[in-house]
Write a protein that holds these residues in place. Structure first.
Motif, short mmCIF file in Angstrom:
data_model
loop_
_atom_site.label_atom_id
_atom_site.label_comp_id
_atom_site.label_asym_id
_atom_site.label_seq_id
_atom_site.Cartn_x
_atom_site.Cartn_y
_atom_site.Cartn_z
N VAL A 69 33.14 30.69 36.63
CA VAL A 69 32.28 31.89 36.64
C VAL A 69 30.90 31.57 36.10
CG1 VAL A 69 31.98 34.17 35.60
CG2 VAL A 69 34.17 33.56 36.62
N ASN A 70 30.83 30.75 35.06
CA ASN A 70 29.54 30.43 34.46
C ASN A 70 28.71 29.46 35.30
OD1 ASN A 70 29.29 31.94 31.92
ND2 ASN A 70 31.22 30.94 31.46
N THR A 71 29.30 28.87 36.34
CA THR A 71 28.52 28.04 37.25
C THR A 71 28.23 28.77 38.56
OG1 THR A 71 30.52 26.95 38.07
CG2 THR A 71 29.31 25.84 36.29
N GLY A 72 28.53 30.08 38.58
CA GLY A 72 28.16 30.89 39.73
C GLY A 72 29.23 31.14 40.76
N VAL A 73 30.45 30.68 40.50
CA VAL A 73 31.54 30.93 41.45
C VAL A 73 31.93 32.41 41.34
CG1 VAL A 73 33.93 30.37 42.06
CG2 VAL A 73 32.36 28.55 41.33
N SER A 74 32.13 33.04 42.45
CA SER A 74 32.48 34.46 42.48
C SER A 74 33.78 34.72 41.71
CB SER A 74 32.66 34.90 43.94
OG SER A 74 33.38 36.10 44.02
N ILE A 75 33.79 35.83 41.00
CA ILE A 75 35.00 36.22 40.25
C ILE A 75 36.18 36.39 41.20
CG2 ILE A 75 34.52 38.71 40.29
CD1 ILE A 75 35.85 37.01 37.18
N TYR A 76 35.90 36.77 42.45
CA TYR A 76 36.98 36.96 43.44
C TYR A 76 37.59 35.62 43.85
CZ TYR A 76 35.00 41.61 43.56
OH TYR A 76 34.54 42.84 43.20
N VAL A 77 36.76 34.59 43.92
CA VAL A 77 37.27 33.24 44.23
C VAL A 77 38.13 32.76 43.06
CG1 VAL A 77 36.63 30.83 44.64
CG2 VAL A 77 35.37 32.68 45.78
N VAL A 78 37.65 32.97 41.84
CA VAL A 78 38.41 32.57 40.65
C VAL A 78 39.74 33.33 40.61
CG1 VAL A 78 38.41 32.46 38.13
CG2 VAL A 78 36.31 31.97 39.40
N GLN A 79 39.70 34.61 40.93
CA GLN A 79 40.93 35.42 40.98
C GLN A 79 41.94 34.79 41.93
OE1 GLN A 79 40.31 39.31 42.68
NE2 GLN A 79 42.42 39.95 42.38
N ASP A 80 41.47 34.38 43.09
CA ASP A 80 42.35 33.76 44.09
C ASP A 80 42.90 32.42 43.58
OD1 ASP A 80 43.47 33.71 46.83
OD2 ASP A 80 42.17 31.94 47.03
N LEU A 81 42.03 31.60 42.99
CA LEU A 81 42.47 30.29 42.50
C LEU A 81 43.51 30.41 41.40
CD1 LEU A 81 39.07 28.38 42.44
CD2 LEU A 81 41.00 27.99 44.00
N LEU A 82 43.37 31.42 40.55
CA LEU A 82 44.33 31.61 39.47
C LEU A 82 45.60 32.34 39.93
CD1 LEU A 82 41.96 32.55 36.50
CD2 LEU A 82 43.16 30.40 36.87
N GLY A 83 45.56 32.88 41.16
CA GLY A 83 46.73 33.57 41.68
C GLY A 83 46.91 34.96 41.09
N HIS A 84 45.84 35.55 40.61
CA HIS A 84 45.93 36.90 40.04
C HIS A 84 45.88 37.95 41.15
CE1 HIS A 84 44.01 35.33 36.06
NE2 HIS A 84 45.30 35.10 36.10
N THR A 85 46.72 38.96 41.05
CA THR A 85 46.67 40.06 42.01
C THR A 85 45.69 41.13 41.55
OG1 THR A 85 48.55 41.13 40.95
CG2 THR A 85 49.04 39.69 42.83
N GLN A 86 45.41 41.19 40.27
CA GLN A 86 44.51 42.19 39.71
C GLN A 86 43.23 41.53 39.22
OE1 GLN A 86 45.31 45.54 39.74
NE2 GLN A 86 47.06 44.80 40.94
#
Length: 131
Positions: free
Chosen positions: A72-89
């Protein structure tokens, strides 16, 4: 959203993975020295890694928070991070991704620049002071 943990395939091998001594014919990267299979628990290997690194209080779960924060701090979208972590919420990902002071400062500076450009645009049209 898949709803499960992401499977990430690196685009290129790192020197670290290349440096690992492999057992011929064994497909596992980190086999147990006793069984040749993946360890049934990560407690032992993780304990040794933390001790050697001088980080006795770092938990594996802490690395998920660091992973999210770095992205997130390097500009990756929070939605991409959500997907990578496997979070549904999304809310769960927001708890993982901690913003750095620099990221906050950069965002505030961007907002100030937008406001300034809007003001200057209007100021030219209605003869407002610009300095």
């Amino acid at each position: 959203m898949r709803g499960g943990p992401a499977s990430v395939t690196p685009r290129r091998r790192t020197r670290s993975l290349k440096a690992i001594k492999r057992t011929k014919g064994n497909p596992y990267i980190f086999p147990s020295p006793e069984t040749g299979r993946p360890p049934s628990s990560l407690y032992g290997p993780w304990h040794r890694i933390r001790k050697r690194a001088g980080l006795p209080d770092v938990r594996l779960h802490d690395l998920r928070h660091s992973f999210a924060s770095f992205l997130v701090n390097t500009g990756v979208s929070i939605y991409v991070v959500q997907d990578l972590l496997g979070h549904t919420q999304l809310r769960t990902t927001q708890r993982y991704a901690h913003l750095s002071d620099g990221t906050r400062r950069d965002a505030a500076e961007k907002a100030a620049a937008v406001v300034e450009r809007a003001y200057l645009s209007v100021a030219e049209d209605v003869c407002l002071p610009t300095s």
